[in-house]
Design a protein around this motif. Structure first.
Motif, PDB file in Angstrom:
ATOM      1  N   GLU A 298      -2.480 -16.547   8.884  1.00 22.90           N
ATOM      2  CA  GLU A 298      -3.715 -15.768   8.810  1.00 22.90           C
ATOM      3  C   GLU A 298      -3.534 -14.535   7.911  1.00 22.90           C
ATOM      4  OE1 GLU A 298      -6.160 -16.791  12.792  1.00 22.90           O
ATOM      5  OE2 GLU A 298      -4.437 -15.474  13.128  1.00 22.90           O
TER       6      GLU A 298
ATOM      7  N   GLU B 213      -0.521 -12.362   4.325  1.00 23.54           N
ATOM      8  CA  GLU B 213      -0.397 -13.410   5.341  1.00 23.54           C
ATOM      9  C   GLU B 213       0.731 -13.102   6.330  1.00 23.54           C
ATOM     10  OE1 GLU B 213      -0.725 -17.475   3.911  1.00 23.54           O
ATOM     11  OE2 GLU B 213       0.966 -18.012   5.202  1.00 23.54           O
TER      12      GLU B 213
ATOM     13  N   ASP C   9     -13.192 -15.908  16.288  1.00 20.59           N
ATOM     14  CA  ASP C   9     -13.100 -15.822  14.825  1.00 20.59           C
ATOM     15  C   ASP C   9     -13.470 -14.407  14.360  1.00 20.59           C
ATOM     16  OD1 ASP C   9     -13.764 -15.941  12.027  1.00 20.59           O
ATOM     17  OD2 ASP C   9     -13.916 -18.117  12.224  1.00 20.59           O
TER      18      ASP C   9
ATOM     19  N   TYR D  29      -3.638 -11.287  13.765  1.00 19.50           N
ATOM     20  CA  TYR D  29      -3.262 -12.256  12.740  1.00 19.50           C
ATOM     21  C   TYR D  29      -2.021 -12.993  13.239  1.00 19.50           C
ATOM     22  CZ  TYR D  29      -5.982  -9.300   9.469  1.00 19.50           C
ATOM     23  OH  TYR D  29      -6.962  -8.571   8.842  1.00 19.50           O
TER      24      TYR D  29
ATOM     25  N   ARG E 117      -9.390 -14.398   7.323  1.00 23.68           N
ATOM     26  CA  ARG E 117      -8.859 -15.416   8.236  1.00 23.68           C
ATOM     27  C   ARG E 117      -8.059 -14.685   9.304  1.00 23.68           C
ATOM     28  NH1 ARG E 117      -5.127 -19.033   5.388  1.00 23.68           N
ATOM     29  NH2 ARG E 117      -5.138 -17.453   3.764  1.00 23.68           N
ATOM     30  N   ASN E 118      -8.716 -14.332  10.375  1.00 27.46           N
ATOM     31  CA  ASN E 118      -8.031 -13.689  11.491  1.00 27.46           C
ATOM     32  C   ASN E 118      -8.882 -13.863  12.745  1.00 27.46           C
ATOM     33  OD1 ASN E 118     -10.105 -11.806  11.357  1.00 27.46           O
ATOM     34  ND2 ASN E 118      -8.803 -10.087  10.786  1.00 27.46           N
ATOM     35  N   ARG E 119      -8.473 -13.236  13.811  1.00 27.07           N
ATOM     36  CA  ARG E 119      -9.238 -13.306  15.057  1.00 27.07           C
ATOM     37  C   ARG E 119      -9.533 -11.888  15.546  1.00 27.07           C
ATOM     38  NH1 ARG E 119      -4.745 -16.299  17.826  1.00 27.07           N
ATOM     39  NH2 ARG E 119      -3.742 -15.617  15.909  1.00 27.07           N
TER      40      ARG E 119
END
Ligand code: NI
Length: 221
Positions: free
Chosen positions: A91, A158, A28, A87, A42-44
């Motif tokens: 994301e 996004e 995360d 992403y 919201r991504n990694r």
């Protein structure tokens, strides 16, 4: 001012790096967020201590050290060890501002973030534009890097298809004031062009080169 630094990595090398990192273990993205940013993110991200991140970091650090355009534009005092984010579909990263101070995890030293940098490592995705301070969205070719003031509010739209993998990091500049830094960049670019035209031993080129270095001496902190 935003500056595109083309081909920090050759395109094929950047795509190969992005492809290799895609197979690593991602976590995360909120592990590096400030409190404000965590809500919007919201991504990694690749864990900083992972072998994949260390390998990618070395590739990018070597490329930065060999990029005259990057060095001229950023005049780095310190570069935060590059990080990698990703992403996929759905994301995004909402509007936020990057933390003013970062602690280098390896050395424990503080770094003031004057500039933010994003180096693109994939191309096969839709969406995922980097939008800085209400400007138009940016997505660059793999290997190209966007350098922008860390004082800017920015967001990433996004991703709707594919995987957007980028390297990102911050720079503490020798020249804290962005207006002064931008003038030095312009001056240096003109000196480079004049040097090609007239040769480095031309009297006026020498005088301007002196002005450049004396301004760096005067303004650096
Ligand atoms: Ni950011």
């Amino acid at each position: 001012m935003q500056i595109v630094v083309p081909e920090v990595l050759p395109r094929e090398a950047a795509l190969a790096l992005g492809c290799g990192l895609a197979d690593a273990e991602w976590v995360d993205g909120n592990v590096t967020s400030g409190e404000g940013a965590a809500l919007a993110k919201r991504n990694r991200q690749l864990p900083e201590a992972s072998a994949a991140a260390a390998k990618g970091r070395r590739v990018v650090q070597q490329a930065l050290a060999a990029s005259p355009l990057f060095l001229s534009a950023a005049l780095p005092r310190a570069i935060y060890p590059p990080l990698f984010n990703r992403y996929g579909p759905g994301e995004s990263f909402g509007a936020h501002i990057d933390n003013a101070i970062r602690i280098d995890p390896a050395s424990g030293t503080q770094l003031r973030t004057d500039l933010s940098a994003t180096l693109f490592l994939t191309e096969d995705y839709d969406g995922g534009e980097l939008v800085i301070a209400g400007g138009s969205g940016q997505r660059l070719r793999a290997g190209d890097m966007l350098l922008y003031p860390a004082t800017s509010i920015h967001h990433v739209t996004e991703v709707t298809r594919g995987e957007r993998i980028c390297c990102f990091f911050w720079i503490e500049s020798l020249i804290r004031d962005s207006g002064a830094r931008e003038m030095l960049f312009d001056l240096d670019q003109s000196i480079q062009a004049l040097t090609l035209d007239r040769g480095g031993d031309d009297g006026e080129v020498l005088r301007l080169t002196g002005v450049y270095h004396n301004l760096v001496r005067r303004w650096s902190s």
